[in-house]
Design an enzyme around this catalytic site. Structure first.
Site, short mmCIF file in Angstrom:
data_model
loop_
_atom_site.label_atom_id
_atom_site.label_comp_id
_atom_site.label_asym_id
_atom_site.label_seq_id
_atom_site.Cartn_x
_atom_site.Cartn_y
_atom_site.Cartn_z
N HIS A 117 61.35 21.62 45.80
CA HIS A 117 62.35 20.66 45.30
C HIS A 117 61.77 20.03 44.03
CE1 HIS A 117 65.14 17.32 45.09
NE2 HIS A 117 65.81 17.80 46.12
N ARG A 153 69.81 12.73 40.14
CA ARG A 153 70.19 13.44 38.91
C ARG A 153 71.70 13.68 38.87
NH1 ARG A 153 67.36 18.47 39.46
NH2 ARG A 153 66.72 17.73 41.51
#
Ligand code: MEZ
Length: 540
Positions: A319, A339
């Site tokens: 990740h 994000r």
């Protein structure tokens, strides 16, 4: 104070570039650039990180060293001495694993008339599902369709995914959201009642459904409550240490270890559903992990020993945004939703160096390149390196309070260490997150081994070489349900033969023929933290 004075100097640069960056979108990487960066910086390509398997159905295939050692481990069980006459439990379906896939499978199996026992290594719900944050994908908005979702999943997996598995995933997705909602799962909604959805890396539509930033906990709460309401038998602290076969070559049950007493018990089952999750706690190449304590790849080991083929075991997901500061939360998940809501990734100079929603493999590689090759990472007081995730941008872009409303768990996680992510950026570095591959399955969750079904992260093929955000919570529910239903149907027609552990003798022989004398007994069950290793993410 978690940040050093040098880090604060860098934060001032991040603040100074923010107004300019608010206007600027970083270009996406072209396909050739993606390929190149993956080969140069993705951990899957690090020389020496993997080795070939010497025994079993995947002999000759590469997989991480730590996993290979377990797949080629010896059994905990002395087959010759084990009493197969004394059956402790009997059922139609034994579900192995107490996360979202296991719970979904148990529910559908029970609904389809099977008598079910669910056994789990720790407590029911102690699993990666509980820790999932960002959300679950489903194409259920007017501007979207399962076909578009299918193309995104295939693109994210670099078109290596097994097409019929992806088809099942995306086609079932809208009904799975409805199922979860009907069971009582509380997704975030707009005031007029439609579900809120956002983008994830590699998605061409906003289809990530969520419950704040604790989506997995909400889904697990719902599923676990439902299993308990239906009085499905649940055994806790009872990991499976070996599958049991019958003399017709079918899976016919399992041997459980009671973690409190150390005793073994035998379950005879007409079908078995493997839902044990992944192997993040094996810390491949010394990476920190987002994973639950129990994620030690047990299901892969158990299935491999009875001859099940594994797929895509040479690809793991790192990740992009694991916490890099403070050290106490090293590697813990910083959800992609940060994000998705607009935060950019910036280096020590406050420069944006990558489009924030590239697929995870590309995004993680770009962060590693920024730190390792370009030396533009930020270094902490404990020599951890990382780049900034400029979280305050979210409130600037979307209005004050957006971070607190959408990311309360994140705010709390960093707030415990006096980091206010609404005001200052957070430091991140890639962390081991997910096993892209697993036991090869068919669209109904069945395998090449009669009576063995598989669901969730332990299965392989759906995501190919890279999974998109939000398709894991989807996979556990879609394939948990499919495996539960198919296994229940199969249980109605199965006639079991004599129980046997002959496969363990065959296994011993294979090890001997390959000149292997494994020191490790597997499945591992619990991670070994007695060895002191230096996390790979530290500055060398
Ligand atoms: O699917 C995932 O892995 C996920 C939603 C993770 C996250 O960033 O929140």
């Amino acid at each position: 104070m978690s940040y050093t004075s040098e880090m604060w100097k860098s934060i001032r640069k991040v603040e100074a570039t923010r107004q300019r960056r608010l206007q600027e979108t970083h270009p996406r990487m072209p396909p050739r650039g993606q390929e190149e960066i993956l080969k140069r910086f993705h951990p899957d390509y690090v020389e020496g990180g993997m080795r070939e398997l010497l025994v079993g159905p995947n002999r000759g295939d590469r997989t991480p060293n730590e996993l290979a050692d377990l797949l080629e481990g010896r059994s905990h069980i002395d087959a010759a001495a084990f009493d197969l006459e004394r059956v402790d439990y009997e059922c139609d379906i034994l579900v192995i694993g107490g996360g979202g896939a296991g719970a979904s499978a148990a529910l559908l199996a029970q609904e389809n008339g099977a008598q079910v026992i669910l056994t789990t290594k720790l407590r029911f719900g102690d699993a990666n599902t509980m820790m999932a944050q960002g959300g679950i994908q489903a194409a259920d908005k007017p501007n979207d369709s399962p076909v578009i979702h299918y193309l995104d999943v295939m693109g994210g997996g670099h078109f290596t995914n097994v097409p019929e598995l992806v088809e099942a995933l995306v086609m079932d997705a809208p009904s799975v959201i409805q199922w979860l909602e009907d069971l009582g799962c509380i997704f975030d909604k707009e005031p007029e009642g439609t579900m809120k959805t956002i983008h994830g890396g590699g998605t061409s539509r906003k289809r990530m459904h969520f419950a704040r930033d604790y989506s997995g906990a909400e889904i697990m709460r719902t599923l676990r409550d439902e299993v308990r309401n239906r009085q499905i038998s649940v055994l806790e602290f009872a990991p499976v240490v070996e599958l049991v076969m019958d003399d017709k070559g079918q899976v016919a049950g399992a041997i459980l270890l009671n973690l409190e007493t150390g005793d073994y018990s035998l379950v005879k089952a007409k079908t078995v559903i493997m839902a044990t999750g992944g192997g993040g706690r094996l810390h491949y190449q010394g990476f920190p992990t987002t994973n639950h304590y129990g994620a030690t790849a047990d299901g892969l080991v158990l299935a491999y020993r009875v001859g099940a083929k594994l797929a895509f075991m040479d690809t793991m997901q790192y990740h992009p945004t694991g916490a890099a500061c403070p050290e106490q939360i090293l590697g813990q998940l910083v959800t992609e939703k940060v994000r998705g809501l607009g935060a950019q990734l910036v280096n020590v100079e406050g420069e944006q160096f990558v489009y924030p929603l590239e697929t995870r493999d590309v995004e993680a590689s770009a962060i590693i390149r920024e730190c390792v090759e370009r030396k533009k990472g930020v270094v902490t007081s404990t020599e951890q390196q990382g780049v900034w995730l400029d979280s305050p941008m979210i409130d600037i872009l979307k209005g004050p309070g957006t971070i607190q409303t959408n990311l309360p768990a994140m705010v709390r996680q960093f707030g415990r260490f006096d980091i206010d992510m609404t005001k200052e950026p957070i430091l991140i570095y890639p962390t081991l997150h997910y096993q892209n591959g697993g036991i090869a399955i068919k669209p109904d969750g069945s395998t090449d081994i009669p009576n063995l079904y598989v669901a969730g992260e332990v299965a392989g093929g759906v995501h190919g070489r890279n999974r998109l955000m939000g398709n894991s919570l989807l996979e556990i529910t879609v394939y948990g349900r499919r495996a539960g239903k198919a296994a229940a149907q199969r249980a109605k027609e199965v006639e079991l033969g004599e129980l046997t552990l002959e496969h363990l003798q065959d296994w011993e022989q294979q090890l001997q023929e390959a000149d292997l004398e494994p020191q490790i007994a597997s499945p591992l069950l619990l991670p070994d933290y007695t060895r002191h290793t230096r996390p790979v993410s530290k500055v060398m």
